[in-house]
Design a protein around this motif. Structure first.
Motif, PDB file in Angstrom:
ATOM      1  N   ALA A  18       0.834  -1.201   0.000  1.00 24.39           N
ATOM      2  CA  ALA A  18       0.000   0.000   0.000  1.00 24.39           C
ATOM      3  C   ALA A  18       0.870   1.252   0.000  1.00 24.39           C
ATOM      4  CB  ALA A  18      -0.912   0.002   1.221  1.00 24.39           C
ATOM      5  N   LYS A  19       0.541   2.175  -0.882  1.00 20.37           N
ATOM      6  CA  LYS A  19       1.203   3.483  -0.894  1.00 20.37           C
ATOM      7  C   LYS A  19       0.474   4.383   0.092  1.00 20.37           C
ATOM      8  CE  LYS A  19       2.617   7.269  -3.945  1.00 20.37           C
ATOM      9  NZ  LYS A  19       2.692   7.743  -5.357  1.00 20.37           N
ATOM     10  N   GLU A  88       4.578  16.835  -6.814  1.00 21.94           N
ATOM     11  CA  GLU A  88       3.226  16.380  -7.151  1.00 21.94           C
ATOM     12  C   GLU A  88       3.195  14.935  -7.660  1.00 21.94           C
ATOM     13  OE1 GLU A  88      -0.583  18.245  -9.636  1.00 21.94           O
ATOM     14  OE2 GLU A  88       1.420  19.128  -9.778  1.00 21.94           O
ATOM     15  N   VAL A  89       4.218  14.544  -8.407  1.00 18.52           N
ATOM     16  CA  VAL A  89       4.245  13.214  -9.002  1.00 18.52           C
ATOM     17  C   VAL A  89       4.245  12.119  -7.935  1.00 18.52           C
ATOM     18  CG1 VAL A  89       6.766  13.139  -9.145  1.00 18.52           C
ATOM     19  CG2 VAL A  89       5.391  11.767 -10.718  1.00 18.52           C
ATOM     20  N   PHE A  90       4.797  12.416  -6.762  1.00 15.34           N
ATOM     21  CA  PHE A  90       4.860  11.418  -5.694  1.00 15.34           C
ATOM     22  C   PHE A  90       3.496  11.158  -5.060  1.00 15.34           C
ATOM     23  CE2 PHE A  90       9.208  13.130  -5.791  1.00 15.34           C
ATOM     24  CZ  PHE A  90       9.936  11.956  -5.889  1.00 15.34           C
ATOM     25  N   TRP A  91       2.538  12.046  -5.299  1.00 21.77           N
ATOM     26  CA  TRP A  91       1.208  11.929  -4.699  1.00 21.77           C
ATOM     27  C   TRP A  91       0.297  10.983  -5.478  1.00 21.77           C
ATOM     28  CZ3 TRP A  91      -1.174  15.805  -1.108  1.00 21.77           C
ATOM     29  CH2 TRP A  91      -0.211  16.568  -0.461  1.00 21.77           C
ATOM     30  N   GLU A  92       0.725  10.533  -6.625  1.00 29.16           N
ATOM     31  CA  GLU A  92      -0.160   9.763  -7.506  1.00 29.16           C
ATOM     32  C   GLU A  92      -0.457   8.365  -6.959  1.00 29.16           C
ATOM     33  OE1 GLU A  92       1.764   9.760 -11.278  1.00 29.16           O
ATOM     34  OE2 GLU A  92       1.391  11.892 -11.657  1.00 29.16           O
ATOM     35  N   ASN A  93      -1.716   7.942  -7.152  1.00 26.72           N
ATOM     36  CA  ASN A  93      -2.149   6.556  -6.916  1.00 26.72           C
ATOM     37  C   ASN A  93      -1.937   6.070  -5.481  1.00 26.72           C
ATOM     38  OD1 ASN A  93      -2.782   6.275  -9.740  1.00 26.72           O
ATOM     39  ND2 ASN A  93      -0.591   6.044 -10.110  1.00 26.72           N
ATOM     40  N   ALA A  94      -2.245   6.914  -4.520  1.00 21.46           N
ATOM     41  CA  ALA A  94      -2.132   6.501  -3.118  1.00 21.46           C
ATOM     42  C   ALA A  94      -3.249   5.527  -2.748  1.00 21.46           C
ATOM     43  CB  ALA A  94      -2.194   7.713  -2.198  1.00 21.46           C
ATOM     44  N   SER A  95      -2.916   4.573  -1.897  1.00 18.22           N
ATOM     45  CA  SER A  95      -3.906   3.627  -1.372  1.00 18.22           C
ATOM     46  C   SER A  95      -4.502   4.122  -0.062  1.00 18.22           C
ATOM     47  CB  SER A  95      -3.256   2.263  -1.119  1.00 18.22           C
ATOM     48  OG  SER A  95      -2.553   1.806  -2.244  1.00 18.22           O
ATOM     49  N   ILE A  96      -3.677   4.837   0.716  1.00 17.58           N
ATOM     50  CA  ILE A  96      -4.075   5.313   2.042  1.00 17.58           C
ATOM     51  C   ILE A  96      -3.579   6.751   2.218  1.00 17.58           C
ATOM     52  CG2 ILE A  96      -3.789   4.992   4.543  1.00 17.58           C
ATOM     53  CD1 ILE A  96      -3.273   1.976   3.913  1.00 17.58           C
ATOM     54  N   ILE A  97      -4.444   7.597   2.794  1.00 17.82           N
ATOM     55  CA  ILE A  97      -4.071   8.979   3.109  1.00 17.82           C
ATOM     56  C   ILE A  97      -4.132   9.157   4.620  1.00 17.82           C
ATOM     57  CG2 ILE A  97      -4.671  11.417   2.849  1.00 17.82           C
ATOM     58  CD1 ILE A  97      -6.156  10.574   0.231  1.00 17.82           C
ATOM     59  N   ILE A  98      -3.015   9.583   5.207  1.00 17.33           N
ATOM     60  CA  ILE A  98      -2.977   9.922   6.628  1.00 17.33           C
ATOM     61  C   ILE A  98      -2.841  11.438   6.712  1.00 17.33           C
ATOM     62  CG2 ILE A  98      -1.844   9.576   8.849  1.00 17.33           C
ATOM     63  CD1 ILE A  98      -2.939   6.973   7.755  1.00 17.33           C
ATOM     64  N   LYS A 121      -7.355  13.888  -5.413  1.00 21.23           N
ATOM     65  CA  LYS A 121      -7.266  14.234  -6.841  1.00 21.23           C
ATOM     66  C   LYS A 121      -6.151  13.446  -7.515  1.00 21.23           C
ATOM     67  CE  LYS A 121      -6.343  18.099  -9.971  1.00 21.23           C
ATOM     68  NZ  LYS A 121      -6.005  19.552 -10.069  1.00 21.23           N
ATOM     69  N   GLN A 122      -4.991  13.361  -6.862  1.00 20.44           N
ATOM     70  CA  GLN A 122      -3.846  12.660  -7.442  1.00 20.44           C
ATOM     71  C   GLN A 122      -3.993  11.140  -7.370  1.00 20.44           C
ATOM     72  OE1 GLN A 122      -1.457  14.000  -9.168  1.00 20.44           O
ATOM     73  NE2 GLN A 122      -2.233  16.056  -8.825  1.00 20.44           N
ATOM     74  N   ALA A 123      -4.904  10.674  -6.515  1.00 20.28           N
ATOM     75  CA  ALA A 123      -5.086   9.220  -6.367  1.00 20.28           C
ATOM     76  C   ALA A 123      -5.793   8.608  -7.562  1.00 20.28           C
ATOM     77  CB  ALA A 123      -5.868   8.925  -5.093  1.00 20.28           C
ATOM     78  N   GLY A 124      -6.473   9.445  -8.350  1.00 17.34           N
ATOM     79  CA  GLY A 124      -7.156   8.919  -9.529  1.00 17.34           C
ATOM     80  C   GLY A 124      -8.286   7.981  -9.153  1.00 17.34           C
ATOM     81  N   ASP A 125      -8.283   6.783  -9.711  1.00 16.27           N
ATOM     82  CA  ASP A 125      -9.358   5.813  -9.486  1.00 16.27           C
ATOM     83  C   ASP A 125      -9.080   4.857  -8.330  1.00 16.27           C
ATOM     84  OD1 ASP A 125     -10.724   6.849 -11.688  1.00 16.27           O
ATOM     85  OD2 ASP A 125      -9.707   5.492 -13.077  1.00 16.27           O
ATOM     86  N   SER A 126      -8.041   5.111  -7.548  1.00 11.45           N
ATOM     87  CA  SER A 126      -7.668   4.143  -6.515  1.00 11.45           C
ATOM     88  C   SER A 126      -8.545   4.196  -5.270  1.00 11.45           C
ATOM     89  CB  SER A 126      -6.200   4.336  -6.115  1.00 11.45           C
ATOM     90  OG  SER A 126      -5.989   5.625  -5.572  1.00 11.45           O
ATOM     91  N   ASN A 127      -9.398   5.250  -5.139  1.00 14.54           N
ATOM     92  CA  ASN A 127     -10.340   5.350  -4.030  1.00 14.54           C
ATOM     93  C   ASN A 127      -9.644   5.113  -2.682  1.00 14.54           C
ATOM     94  OD1 ASN A 127     -12.842   5.698  -2.788  1.00 14.54           O
ATOM     95  ND2 ASN A 127     -13.363   3.522  -2.940  1.00 14.54           N
ATOM     96  N   PRO A 128      -8.732   6.013  -2.286  1.00 16.97           N
ATOM     97  CA  PRO A 128      -7.910   5.771  -1.101  1.00 16.97           C
ATOM     98  C   PRO A 128      -8.691   5.812   0.213  1.00 16.97           C
ATOM     99  CG  PRO A 128      -7.592   8.002  -1.905  1.00 16.97           C
ATOM    100  CD  PRO A 128      -8.418   7.297  -2.940  1.00 16.97           C
TER     101      PRO A 128
END
Length: 200
Positions: A18-19, A88-98, A121-128
């Motif tokens: 998990a990212k 910003e690029v590091f924020w992409e496709n996160a699984s979990i946001i703390i 926004k940066q997570a896209g479709d991953s629904n974190p």
């Protein structure tokens, strides 16, 4: 997977990856939380050093009540707006946001929405999965004992479907709970996907 003689499908232990984005204003203690967590409480930074890039680290966590585990890849993000576009690029496709705020600084709670919105926004479709974490509980002040604060936290939790936790990185209290809860939810989502695939 393994099928036993009773025709019951059994899974081998699985390691999920998990990212995990750690977001919030500067000086709220994001780095302290990560360092205490990854060192099992052995390393609390004595001196503040502003995070200017995204610091990465890893921690493996067993899922309670399961033989599975979640390997969490932490991305400790800078808390200054001027540094966001550079990372910003590091924020992409996160699984979990703390999302972290500071108990002693009310404005850091008000700014939480900005950081969560960017992460989603940066997570896209991953629904974190989202966790809201109040750090520096040891510095609790009068603001955080008011109905207004409770209302703000409740509103944010409902808005983002977040679970709320109170911690102190300095005193090493409550740090495991938000991450353990996030891992359990992430694991549940995994099991639900497996179930939908096998039942289909």
């Amino acid at each position: 997977m393994v099928v036993n003689n009773s025709n019951v499908v059994q899974r081998r232990p699985t390691t999920l990856r998990a990212k995990v984005l750690i977001v919030g204003d500067e000086k709220v203690g994001k780095t302290s939380i990560v360092q205490m967590l990854t060192s099992d409480g052995a390393h609390f930074p004595k001196q503040y050093n502003m995070t200017v890039s995204v610091d990465e680290s890893i921690k493996n966590s067993l899922v309670p009540g399961s033989s599975d585990s979640v390997e969490m890849y932490f991305f400790d993000c800078p808390g200054k707006d001027i540094l966001y576009s550079k990372n910003e690029v590091f924020w992409e496709n996160a699984s979990i946001i703390i999302a972290v705020f500071d108990f002693s600084q009310p404005n850091t709670l008000r700014n939480v929405s900005k950081w969560i919105d960017r992460a989603i926004k940066q997570a896209g479709d991953s629904n974190p999965i989202c966790m809201l974490v109040g750090n520096k509980k040891d510095l609790d002040n009068d603001f955080f004992n008011t109905p207004e604060r409770a209302h703000d936290v409740d509103s944010l939790s409902k808005k983002y479907g977040a679970t709320y936790f109170e911690v102190s990185a300095k005193e090493n209290t409550g740090l495991e709970e938000p991450f353990r809860s996030a891992c359990q939810l992430y694991h549940e989502h995994f099991l639900n996907r497996i179930s939908s695939l096998t039942s289909g």
